[in-house]
Design a protein around this motif. Structure first.
Motif, PDB file in Angstrom:
ATOM      1  N   GLY A  16      -2.590   4.167  -7.712  1.00 56.49           N
ATOM      2  CA  GLY A  16      -4.416   4.232  -7.632  1.00 56.49           C
ATOM      3  C   GLY A  16      -5.082   2.826  -7.784  1.00 56.49           C
ATOM      4  O   GLY A  16      -5.946   2.565  -8.254  1.00 56.49           O
ATOM      5  N   ASP A  72      -9.734  16.081  -2.242  1.00 56.55           N
ATOM      6  CA  ASP A  72      -8.630  15.057  -2.042  1.00 56.55           C
ATOM      7  C   ASP A  72      -7.954  15.465  -1.005  1.00 56.55           C
ATOM      8  O   ASP A  72      -6.664  14.948  -0.906  1.00 56.55           O
ATOM      9  CB  ASP A  72      -7.928  15.055  -3.522  1.00 56.55           C
ATOM     10  CG  ASP A  72      -7.259  16.322  -3.866  1.00 56.55           C
ATOM     11  OD1 ASP A  72      -7.555  17.258  -3.174  1.00 56.55           O
ATOM     12  OD2 ASP A  72      -6.304  16.237  -4.819  1.00 56.55           O
ATOM     13  N   SER A 132       0.922  -1.321  -0.207  1.00 57.55           N
ATOM     14  CA  SER A 132      -0.105  -0.028   0.014  1.00 57.55           C
ATOM     15  C   SER A 132       0.974   1.233   0.000  1.00 57.55           C
ATOM     16  O   SER A 132       0.352   2.375  -0.725  1.00 57.55           O
ATOM     17  CB  SER A 132      -0.816   0.018   1.358  1.00 57.55           C
ATOM     18  OG  SER A 132      -1.707   1.303   1.250  1.00 57.55           O
ATOM     19  N   ASN A 158       1.737   6.696  -6.700  1.00 55.93           N
ATOM     20  CA  ASN A 158       0.177   7.139  -7.393  1.00 55.93           C
ATOM     21  C   ASN A 158      -0.161   6.363  -8.434  1.00 55.93           C
ATOM     22  O   ASN A 158      -0.693   6.606  -9.468  1.00 55.93           O
ATOM     23  CB  ASN A 158       0.689   8.480  -8.069  1.00 55.93           C
ATOM     24  CG  ASN A 158       0.831   9.698  -7.140  1.00 55.93           C
ATOM     25  OD1 ASN A 158       0.129  10.206  -6.522  1.00 55.93           O
ATOM     26  ND2 ASN A 158       2.188  10.127  -7.058  1.00 55.93           N
ATOM     27  N   TYR A 200      -8.629   8.861  -0.383  1.00 54.10           N
ATOM     28  CA  TYR A 200      -7.800   7.808  -1.325  1.00 54.10           C
ATOM     29  C   TYR A 200      -8.945   6.670  -1.552  1.00 54.10           C
ATOM     30  O   TYR A 200      -8.498   5.626  -0.934  1.00 54.10           O
ATOM     31  CB  TYR A 200      -6.505   7.467  -0.831  1.00 54.10           C
ATOM     32  CG  TYR A 200      -5.646   6.883  -1.877  1.00 54.10           C
ATOM     33  CD1 TYR A 200      -5.009   7.445  -3.191  1.00 54.10           C
ATOM     34  CD2 TYR A 200      -5.236   5.457  -1.726  1.00 54.10           C
ATOM     35  CE1 TYR A 200      -4.284   7.012  -4.025  1.00 54.10           C
ATOM     36  CE2 TYR A 200      -4.507   4.703  -2.583  1.00 54.10           C
ATOM     37  CZ  TYR A 200      -4.008   5.368  -3.912  1.00 54.10           C
ATOM     38  OH  TYR A 200      -3.265   4.898  -4.956  1.00 54.10           O
ATOM     39  N   SER A 201      -9.828   6.953  -2.068  1.00 59.89           N
ATOM     40  CA  SER A 201     -11.054   6.000  -2.072  1.00 59.89           C
ATOM     41  C   SER A 201     -11.468   5.635  -3.597  1.00 59.89           C
ATOM     42  O   SER A 201     -11.209   6.694  -4.381  1.00 59.89           O
ATOM     43  CB  SER A 201     -12.004   6.667  -1.512  1.00 59.89           C
ATOM     44  OG  SER A 201     -13.479   6.024  -1.668  1.00 59.89           O
ATOM     45  N   VAL A 202     -11.970   4.516  -3.763  1.00 62.63           N
ATOM     46  CA  VAL A 202     -12.727   4.054  -5.230  1.00 62.63           C
ATOM     47  C   VAL A 202     -13.782   5.021  -5.418  1.00 62.63           C
ATOM     48  O   VAL A 202     -14.216   5.227  -6.496  1.00 62.63           O
ATOM     49  CB  VAL A 202     -12.928   2.747  -5.051  1.00 62.63           C
ATOM     50  CG1 VAL A 202     -11.772   1.770  -4.906  1.00 62.63           C
ATOM     51  CG2 VAL A 202     -14.260   2.281  -4.040  1.00 62.63           C
ATOM     52  N   ASP A 249       1.943   1.891  -3.370  1.00 58.21           N
ATOM     53  CA  ASP A 249       1.013   2.307  -4.236  1.00 58.21           C
ATOM     54  C   ASP A 249       0.880   3.893  -4.097  1.00 58.21           C
ATOM     55  O   ASP A 249       0.427   4.426  -4.960  1.00 58.21           O
ATOM     56  CB  ASP A 249      -0.335   1.668  -4.009  1.00 58.21           C
ATOM     57  CG  ASP A 249      -1.514   1.988  -4.622  1.00 58.21           C
ATOM     58  OD1 ASP A 249      -1.649   1.917  -5.915  1.00 58.21           O
ATOM     59  OD2 ASP A 249      -2.508   2.581  -3.999  1.00 58.21           O
ATOM     60  N   LEU A 250       0.790   4.109  -2.683  1.00 54.30           N
ATOM     61  CA  LEU A 250       0.474   5.529  -2.433  1.00 54.30           C
ATOM     62  C   LEU A 250       1.600   6.390  -2.922  1.00 54.30           C
ATOM     63  O   LEU A 250       1.096   7.510  -3.743  1.00 54.30           O
ATOM     64  CB  LEU A 250       0.246   5.912  -0.948  1.00 54.30           C
ATOM     65  CG  LEU A 250      -1.160   5.183  -0.015  1.00 54.30           C
ATOM     66  CD1 LEU A 250      -0.805   5.187   1.263  1.00 54.30           C
ATOM     67  CD2 LEU A 250      -1.954   6.379  -0.723  1.00 54.30           C
ATOM     68  N   LYS A 303      -6.726   1.382  -3.323  1.00 53.10           N
ATOM     69  CA  LYS A 303      -7.241   2.266  -2.476  1.00 53.10           C
ATOM     70  C   LYS A 303      -7.898   1.844  -1.023  1.00 53.10           C
ATOM     71  O   LYS A 303      -7.902   0.577  -0.798  1.00 53.10           O
ATOM     72  CB  LYS A 303      -8.769   2.691  -3.408  1.00 53.10           C
ATOM     73  CG  LYS A 303      -8.174   3.201  -4.816  1.00 53.10           C
ATOM     74  CD  LYS A 303      -7.789   4.668  -4.698  1.00 53.10           C
ATOM     75  CE  LYS A 303      -7.365   5.157  -6.048  1.00 53.10           C
ATOM     76  NZ  LYS A 303      -8.397   5.799  -6.605  1.00 53.10           N
ATOM     77  N   ARG A 304      -8.341   2.679  -0.219  1.00 52.20           N
ATOM     78  CA  ARG A 304      -8.703   2.364   1.083  1.00 52.20           C
ATOM     79  C   ARG A 304      -9.652   1.363   1.055  1.00 52.20           C
ATOM     80  O   ARG A 304      -9.322   0.230   1.936  1.00 52.20           O
ATOM     81  CB  ARG A 304      -9.494   3.430   1.687  1.00 52.20           C
ATOM     82  CG  ARG A 304      -9.685   3.560   3.258  1.00 52.20           C
ATOM     83  CD  ARG A 304     -10.309   4.630   3.749  1.00 52.20           C
ATOM     84  NE  ARG A 304     -10.801   4.577   5.148  1.00 52.20           N
ATOM     85  CZ  ARG A 304      -9.956   4.504   6.228  1.00 52.20           C
ATOM     86  NH1 ARG A 304      -8.694   5.007   5.998  1.00 52.20           N
ATOM     87  NH2 ARG A 304     -10.358   4.480   7.464  1.00 52.20           N
TER      88      ARG A 304
END
Length: 659
Positions: A423, A508, A414, A421, A500-502, A417-418, A426-427
């Motif tokens: 994507g 943001d 994770s 970037n 950081y959500s779908v 990924d963060l 996500k959370r």
């Protein structure tokens, strides 16, 4: 997997950190003042990072190493006029060395007058050796090539183009009242507290390791050996205690290479936590560890190692023989302790403080937990009768640990990924993966699914049922967090931030607040609405940043102030997104060193270092729209302290505006 491979992997991590050094804790510059045709005054200035200190030339003997200048060709081309003078220093008694030490904080200035013996000399070389300390002390050599006639810089230095020079200057802001930043400082997490937390994690890991089939059966065997083979009971107890001491010593020694390879990088934690490929490497290693706990393969060291250590313990005898016995235990038990130690290493990268020091504390805690039973049961051998018998329950412990290793592995993926970037995680996806892992853990504990090294099916023990219920409750807790029924405060800082959500969110920024991610844009807006600024140095992979946002910013006494009274500027120092080519440039530090600014994170990380002499996150500064510092900087603090800090800054701003 061989211990040597794992160890080399750990060294690779530290070497990579070392190779990625951006800023030193002290940045040096020099000036030349001409007194006459033959006499000059050389001034050496060091800006010292917050929390670090550099020792004086004249600190007491028997303590830390003093600073030392070497003036090359002194006595040939020129002579030194008097001793090297120093700016104001601080004196403090050292409990470790039992002497009064003298050192500099924030800034060190050295002045030396010289007289040329050869007036044709226009360049001299000076070497400064010094020791800089925070939680550990690091030796540093600084080299100055000084031009007396102002004809040029050191040959190695690279001249900046006009565009880079202009963009570099734009990073330097003339903040007013900078002395307030560290006045009565209330910021920052307690380093000692963090170390004790790491020690506690290590101790807990050692206790868990005791319950594994590699270690648990060794306790009665080893204790019986010491008590029966010794001439008397006191001798047996003494040998068992010495055995325990050597166990602690061995795990302590395993942490020492990390100190040798530890960098003087001021953003060492940020470097570890935000390097994409290091996080992916951790992910792969932890998955590998997990499947070994599931029983699909065994992490074993060459049996010859254990045989040689065992033979040495028999031949040598005495204290040295006991040391080899402890080393034999460490080797034999590696298949169970290795993954736990890997988890300990991962935990240190997510904690505040110096990574090497954290790891040492964790290793000592781990070794102490392993050693205690051998000493205690030797003192009270009757307790051995109360020990549960070895059996399938130890396999259960290993499997549950395997699931925990997988959960931690996805934390590192994770992070990658963060910062990258991507994507992808996500959370909701991250929490969903954890839900699946703990559903599987629950099913295993209730006997629904099995693994290769599980024995015949038997009735579930009360302890296993209880653990299964705990796992089920935690799974439900995760599911509720997945649908935003709760904020998962028990896991604060571990899942990705809520924005950081779908699901598309209006903002943001943390908690749906309005924020700017560019300093100049935020300042322009603050001037327009005449509101003070909360400057937030943060990071995508910063655990304590998420904890502050989720536990402090979300508090009903804090959130309205942030939303209505301040302009929030959040600068992500670990953002690996490339700047547009037109905004990339080379930045020249006062020392002459040049750093390429190619990503958003490099820009804001350098901005923080240059203007605030700090490199840790979170780091909060209150500003007026005209760049006046309103209060001291703070870092990881509680709700009450943070609220008082915000209100104090707001009052100062309103007073200055005549409100």
């Amino acid at each position: 997997m061989r211990l040597a491979v794992l160890f080399l992997g750990f060294l690779f991590i530290n070497f990579t950190i070392f190779a990625q050094t951006d800023e030193n804790p002290a940045v040096w510059s020099h000036e030349v003042h001409k007194i006459s045709d033959a006499e000059y005054e050389l001034v050496f200035k060091g800006k010292i990072m917050d929390g670090w200190h550099v020792y004086s030339q004249y600190t007491a003997e028997g303590g830390s190493l003093p600073s030392e200048f070497t003036f090359e060709k002194a006595g040939e081309d020129y002579e030194l006029l008097g001793k090297t003078q120093e700016s104001e220093t601080i004196k403090e008694y050292s409990d470790i060395f039992e002497v009064e030490e003298t050192f500099f904080k924030e800034e060190a200035i050295f002045t030396q007058k010289i007289k040329l013996l050869d007036t044709s000399v226009n360049q001299i070389s000076v070497n400064l050796f010094y020791q800089i300390c925070k939680e550990v002390c690091l030796p540093v050599d600084e080299y100055f090539q000084i031009s007396l006639d102002g004809s040029g810089f050191v040959a190695e230095e690279t001249a900046l183009d006009d565009r880079s020079a202009a963009l570099g200057e734009s990073l330097k802001v003339d903040f007013k009242n900078k002395q307030l930043l560290n006045q009565n400082g209330v910021g920052g997490s307690d380093g000692k507290s963090s170390l004790w937390v790491i020690f506690g994690l290590g101790f807990l890991g050692g206790l868990i390791a005791l319950l594994t089939p590699c270690v648990f059966p060794m306790i009665p065997l080893t204790v019986s050996f010491f008590t029966k083979q010794s001439q008397n009971r006191s001798k047996g107890v003494g040998n068992a205690i010495l055995y325990g001491f050597f166990i602690v010593l061995i795990y302590f020694l395993l942490s020492l290479p990390f100190h040798l390879f530890n960098s003087v990088d001021s953003q060492i934690l940020n470097t570890i936590a935000t390097n994409i490929w290091l996080n992916v490497f951790f992910f792969v290693i932890f998955v590998f560890f997990a499947f070994s706990f599931f029983g699909y393969y065994e992490l074993t060291l060459p049996s010859s190692w254990a045989n040689k250590m065992d033979a040495a313990s028999s031949k040598v005898g005495g204290g040295l023989g006991i040391f080899f016995m402890a080393l034999t235990l460490a080797i034999v038990s590696f298949s169970c302790t290795g993954p736990i130690l890997g988890g300990l290493l991962g935990s240190t990268t997510l904690a505040e403080g110096n990574v090497a020091t954290n790891l040492t504390m964790g290793m000592v805690g781990f070794g102490l937990a392993l050693a205690l039973p051998f000493a205690l049961f030797a003192m009270f051998p009757a307790w051995l009768n109360s020990l549960p018998k070895s059996g399938g329950w130890m396999t259960t412990v290993k499997v549950v640990l395997g699931f925990l290793e997988l959960a931690l592995a996805f934390k590192f993926l994770s992070n990658a990924d963060l910062v990258g970037n991507w994507g992808i995680f996500k959370r909701e996806i991250f929490i969903g993966i954890w839900v699946v892992l703990f559903v599987l853990t629950t099913l295993y504990l209730f006997g629904v699914i099995r693994f290769p090294h599980d024995g015949p099916r038997k009735n579930l023990s009360p302890a296993r049922k209880l653990t299964g219920i705990v796992s089920l409750v935690f799974t439900v807790y995760l599911v509720l967090g997945l649908f935003n029924v709760n904020q998962l405060q028990l896991l604060s800082g571990f899942p990705p931030p809520s924005f950081y959500s779908v699901v598309e969110t209006e903002s943001d920024c943390p908690l749906g607040l309005d924020c700017f991610k560019d300093f100049d844009e935020g300042v322009a807006f603050a001037k327009e609405v005449n509101k003070p600024i909360l400057l937030d140095f943060t990071g995508w992979a910063c655990v304590n940043c998420r904890k502050m946002e989720e536990n402090v910013w979300s508090d009903p006494s804090i959130y309205p102030i942030l939303k209505e009274e301040y302009v929030l500027i959040s600068l992500y120092v670990d953002d690996r997104k490339e700047l547009p080519k037109s905004e990339q440039f080379n930045f020249k530090f006062d020392s002459g060193r040049i750093k390429a600014i190619e990503t958003i994170g490099q820009k804001w990380g350098t901005f923080q270092t240059v203007n605030f002499n700090a490199a840790s996150q979170p780091y909060y500064v209150l500003l007026s729209p005209n760049m006046e510092i309103l209060n001291q900087a703070v870092q990881y603090v509680d709700v009450e302290t943070y609220g008082a800090w915000l209100r104090s800054g707001l009052e100062k701003h309103n007073l200055s505006m005549g409100n």
